[in-house]
Motif scaffolding. Structure first.
Motif: not given
Length: 104
Positions: A59-65, A69-73, A80-82, A103-104
């Motif tokens: 999940v953490l890896f996919k969040l970072c991906l 991809l979407y230029c997000l903090s 946005r996942t919510q 905290q990523l």
């Protein structure tokens, strides 16, 4: 302790995801092509055998991906996942699963 989510989306959520997310969506394509289980092997030495469970490293890896991809903090991707169904589907979260600010 290494936490792993079940990765199972129930039938109800699966039907909703299938109807609302286009089959040509970038995250759907990525999820079909890449098996993210390699993340467990890479990260297993960084987790203790005792203590409470961590957030699933996939999940953490996919969040970072998704951040890349979407230029997000960090905060934006969790926010946005919510609300974004495609993000939830990619992370294999059901609609009623809680998304925590992490905290990523």
């Amino acid at each position: 302790m290494l936490g792993k989510q079940s990765g199972q989306i129930d039938i109800f959520n699966g039907m909703i995801f299938e109807r609302l997310i286009p089959k040509d969506h970038l995250l759907v394509k990525i999820d079909k092509i890449i098996d993210f289980s390699f993340v467990y092997e890479i990260t297993k030495d960084y987790y203790s055998q005792v203590g409470r469970e961590s957030i699933d490293p996939v999940v953490l890896f996919k969040l970072c991906l998704m951040e890349y991809l979407y230029c997000l903090s960090d905060r934006e991707v969790v926010s946005r996942t919510q609300t974004y169904i495609a993000f939830r589907c990619f992370l294999r979260l059901n609609l009623d699963d809680k998304v925590q600010m992490i905290q990523l």
